[in-house]
Design an enzyme around this catalytic site. Sequence first.
Site, PDB file in Angstrom:
ATOM      1  N   HIS A  45      -1.922  -6.013   0.757  1.00 29.33           N
ATOM      2  CA  HIS A  45      -3.119  -6.754   0.354  1.00 29.33           C
ATOM      3  C   HIS A  45      -2.684  -8.107  -0.195  1.00 29.33           C
ATOM      4  O   HIS A  45      -1.617  -8.214  -0.814  1.00 29.33           O
ATOM      5  CB  HIS A  45      -3.879  -6.000  -0.744  1.00 29.33           C
ATOM      6  CG  HIS A  45      -4.932  -6.847  -1.391  1.00 29.33           C
ATOM      7  ND1 HIS A  45      -6.196  -6.984  -0.859  1.00 29.33           N
ATOM      8  CD2 HIS A  45      -4.878  -7.662  -2.482  1.00 29.33           C
ATOM      9  CE1 HIS A  45      -6.886  -7.830  -1.614  1.00 29.33           C
ATOM     10  NE2 HIS A  45      -6.109  -8.262  -2.599  1.00 29.33           N
ATOM     11  N   LYS A  85       0.832  -1.212   0.000  1.00 30.38           N
ATOM     12  CA  LYS A  85       0.000   0.000   0.000  1.00 30.38           C
ATOM     13  C   LYS A  85       0.869   1.267   0.000  1.00 30.38           C
ATOM     14  O   LYS A  85       2.066   1.214   0.313  1.00 30.38           O
ATOM     15  CB  LYS A  85      -0.972  -0.061   1.189  1.00 30.38           C
ATOM     16  CG  LYS A  85      -1.974  -1.231   1.062  1.00 30.38           C
ATOM     17  CD  LYS A  85      -3.087  -1.171   2.090  1.00 30.38           C
ATOM     18  CE  LYS A  85      -4.080  -2.313   1.897  1.00 30.38           C
ATOM     19  NZ  LYS A  85      -5.245  -2.241   2.800  1.00 30.38           N
ATOM     20  N   ARG A 140       2.099  -6.716   8.513  1.00 36.84           N
ATOM     21  CA  ARG A 140       1.164  -5.747   9.092  1.00 36.84           C
ATOM     22  C   ARG A 140       1.542  -5.405  10.529  1.00 36.84           C
ATOM     23  O   ARG A 140       1.367  -4.273  10.981  1.00 36.84           O
ATOM     24  CB  ARG A 140      -0.264  -6.290   9.002  1.00 36.84           C
ATOM     25  CG  ARG A 140      -0.800  -6.213   7.576  1.00 36.84           C
ATOM     26  CD  ARG A 140      -2.065  -7.007   7.374  1.00 36.84           C
ATOM     27  NE  ARG A 140      -2.749  -6.643   6.144  1.00 36.84           N
ATOM     28  CZ  ARG A 140      -3.776  -7.306   5.648  1.00 36.84           C
ATOM     29  NH1 ARG A 140      -4.249  -8.379   6.276  1.00 36.84           N
ATOM     30  NH2 ARG A 140      -4.343  -6.914   4.527  1.00 36.84           N
ATOM     31  N   THR A 148      -5.734  -8.745   9.413  1.00 40.06           N
ATOM     32  CA  THR A 148      -6.209  -7.510   8.771  1.00 40.06           C
ATOM     33  C   THR A 148      -6.107  -6.316   9.714  1.00 40.06           C
ATOM     34  O   THR A 148      -5.653  -5.237   9.327  1.00 40.06           O
ATOM     35  CB  THR A 148      -7.702  -7.688   8.368  1.00 40.06           C
ATOM     36  OG1 THR A 148      -7.814  -8.861   7.576  1.00 40.06           O
ATOM     37  CG2 THR A 148      -8.212  -6.496   7.599  1.00 40.06           C
ATOM     38  N   ARG A 186      -0.728 -14.589   2.770  1.00 43.13           N
ATOM     39  CA  ARG A 186      -1.619 -14.062   3.814  1.00 43.13           C
ATOM     40  C   ARG A 186      -1.005 -14.292   5.195  1.00 43.13           C
ATOM     41  O   ARG A 186      -1.156 -13.477   6.100  1.00 43.13           O
ATOM     42  CB  ARG A 186      -3.013 -14.672   3.702  1.00 43.13           C
ATOM     43  CG  ARG A 186      -3.764 -14.143   2.473  1.00 43.13           C
ATOM     44  CD  ARG A 186      -5.210 -14.571   2.425  1.00 43.13           C
ATOM     45  NE  ARG A 186      -6.009 -14.001   3.491  1.00 43.13           N
ATOM     46  CZ  ARG A 186      -6.612 -12.809   3.432  1.00 43.13           C
ATOM     47  NH1 ARG A 186      -6.503 -12.053   2.362  1.00 43.13           N
ATOM     48  NH2 ARG A 186      -7.337 -12.376   4.449  1.00 43.13           N
ATOM     49  N   ASN A 192      -2.931  -0.744   6.411  1.00 47.19           N
ATOM     50  CA  ASN A 192      -2.385  -1.970   7.015  1.00 47.19           C
ATOM     51  C   ASN A 192      -1.321  -2.632   6.121  1.00 47.19           C
ATOM     52  O   ASN A 192      -1.120  -3.840   6.149  1.00 47.19           O
ATOM     53  CB  ASN A 192      -3.504  -2.949   7.387  1.00 47.19           C
ATOM     54  CG  ASN A 192      -4.305  -3.377   6.177  1.00 47.19           C
ATOM     55  OD1 ASN A 192      -4.086  -2.889   5.072  1.00 47.19           O
ATOM     56  ND2 ASN A 192      -5.217  -4.312   6.365  1.00 47.19           N
ATOM     57  N   PHE A 211     -15.766   1.872   5.980  1.00 41.74           N
ATOM     58  CA  PHE A 211     -14.373   2.196   5.636  1.00 41.74           C
ATOM     59  C   PHE A 211     -14.123   2.222   4.118  1.00 41.74           C
ATOM     60  O   PHE A 211     -13.005   2.464   3.678  1.00 41.74           O
ATOM     61  CB  PHE A 211     -13.405   1.197   6.294  1.00 41.74           C
ATOM     62  CG  PHE A 211     -13.666  -0.250   5.942  1.00 41.74           C
ATOM     63  CD1 PHE A 211     -13.183  -0.795   4.754  1.00 41.74           C
ATOM     64  CD2 PHE A 211     -14.392  -1.070   6.794  1.00 41.74           C
ATOM     65  CE1 PHE A 211     -13.420  -2.118   4.419  1.00 41.74           C
ATOM     66  CE2 PHE A 211     -14.633  -2.403   6.476  1.00 41.74           C
ATOM     67  CZ  PHE A 211     -14.149  -2.925   5.277  1.00 41.74           C
TER      68      PHE A 211
HETATM   69  P1  GDP Z   1      -7.813  -8.476   3.970  1.00 41.67           P
HETATM   70  O1  GDP Z   1      -8.170  -9.567   2.980  1.00 41.67           O
HETATM   71  O2  GDP Z   1      -7.039  -8.990   5.159  1.00 41.67           O
HETATM   72  O3  GDP Z   1      -7.125  -7.280   3.321  1.00 41.67           O
HETATM   73  O4  GDP Z   1      -9.175  -7.943   4.600  1.00 41.67           O
HETATM   74  P2  GDP Z   1     -10.615  -7.594   3.978  1.00 41.67           P
HETATM   75  O5  GDP Z   1     -10.761  -8.148   2.595  1.00 41.67           O
HETATM   76  O6  GDP Z   1     -11.630  -7.959   5.007  1.00 41.67           O
HETATM   77  O7  GDP Z   1     -10.599  -6.002   3.883  1.00 41.67           O
HETATM   78  C1  GDP Z   1      -9.968  -5.320   2.832  1.00 41.67           C
HETATM   79  C2  GDP Z   1      -9.289  -4.118   3.403  1.00 41.67           C
HETATM   80  O8  GDP Z   1     -10.271  -3.260   3.986  1.00 41.67           O
HETATM   81  C3  GDP Z   1      -8.315  -4.401   4.547  1.00 41.67           C
HETATM   82  O9  GDP Z   1      -7.007  -4.733   4.130  1.00 41.67           O
HETATM   83  C4  GDP Z   1      -8.344  -3.108   5.340  1.00 41.67           C
HETATM   84  O10 GDP Z   1      -7.423  -2.149   4.824  1.00 41.67           O
HETATM   85  C5  GDP Z   1      -9.740  -2.605   5.118  1.00 41.67           C
HETATM   86  N1  GDP Z   1     -10.569  -2.917   6.288  1.00 41.67           N
HETATM   87  C6  GDP Z   1     -11.133  -4.103   6.624  1.00 41.67           C
HETATM   88  N2  GDP Z   1     -11.801  -3.997   7.785  1.00 41.67           N
HETATM   89  C7  GDP Z   1     -11.656  -2.698   8.191  1.00 41.67           C
HETATM   90  C8  GDP Z   1     -12.100  -1.954   9.333  1.00 41.67           C
HETATM   91  O11 GDP Z   1     -12.797  -2.465  10.228  1.00 41.67           O
HETATM   92  N3  GDP Z   1     -11.727  -0.646   9.402  1.00 41.67           N
HETATM   93  C9  GDP Z   1     -10.986  -0.039   8.423  1.00 41.67           C
HETATM   94  N4  GDP Z   1     -10.650   1.240   8.587  1.00 41.67           N
HETATM   95  N5  GDP Z   1     -10.534  -0.716   7.360  1.00 41.67           N
HETATM   96  C10 GDP Z   1     -10.867  -2.024   7.233  1.00 41.67           C
END
Ligand code: GDP
Length: 160
Positions: A118, A9, A105, A91, A85, A115, A57
Site C-alpha cells: 500500500h 501486506k 506488485r 493496483t 507508488r 497486491n 472487495f
Molecule cells: P491503491 O491506492 O493502488 O492501493 O488502490 P485503491 O486505493 O484504489 O484500493 C485500495 C486497495 O483495495 C488496493 O490496494 C487493493 O488491494 C484493493 N482493491 C482495489 N480495487 C480492487 C478490486 O477491484 N478488487 C479487489 N479484490 N481488490 C481491490
Amino acid sequence: MEITLALLKPHVLRNTYALNQIKALIGNNFKVLEAKEVQITKELSERFYAEHKGKFFYHRLTSFMNSGPCYALILQADAGIQKWRQLMGPTKVFQAVYTEPQSIRGMYGLSDTRNACHGSDSKASALREISIIFPEYKMEKDTPQAEGQVAPQSQQTKLK
Ligand code: GDP
C-alpha cells in the site's frame, strides 16, 4: 521532501526473499523515518480503508489486512508519494504483471486484494494514514509536510 505511508501486506511478511528484496529497494530510494511490524485490527483496517466501504472487495480487503502482521514504514524522499507508488506499480495485479513486471506488485502481488503493498495517494492521505498506523509519531514537530522542513538525520530509522 515528502513523506508517505508504506505498508507491506501480510503475505509478503511470510516470504522472506520478497521482504528482503523490498526492504533493499526501499533502503536505496528513501530515508526511512519509522518502520515496524504491526498487527492491524479489523477495526483499524476498516478505518484505514473507509473510503472503500460498500465496495464488493471491502470485507475481503479489511479481513486480509487483519489476517497477519503487516510491515509499516514512514518513508521520505523528493516526490516520495509518487516515487513509492511508481515502485509499487498498478493496483490490479494482472495489469502490474503485464505492464510493469518489475514493480513490487508485478513481482509479488498474488491478487487484487493480495497486491503486496500500500502507498498513500496524496499528502493529505499520508498524514491521515500515518496518524492511524503510527499514532505515536509526532506529526506537528517532526513532519516535513506539516512544517515544510526536512526531517533531521537523527530521525532516520534502520530497517530491521
Ligand atoms: P491503491 O491506492 O493502488 O492501493 O488502490 P485503491 O486505493 O484504489 O484500493 C485500495 C486497495 O483495495 C488496493 O490496494 C487493493 O488491494 C484493493 N482493491 C482495489 N480495487 C480492487 C478490486 O477491484 N478488487 C479487489 N479484490 N481488490 C481491490
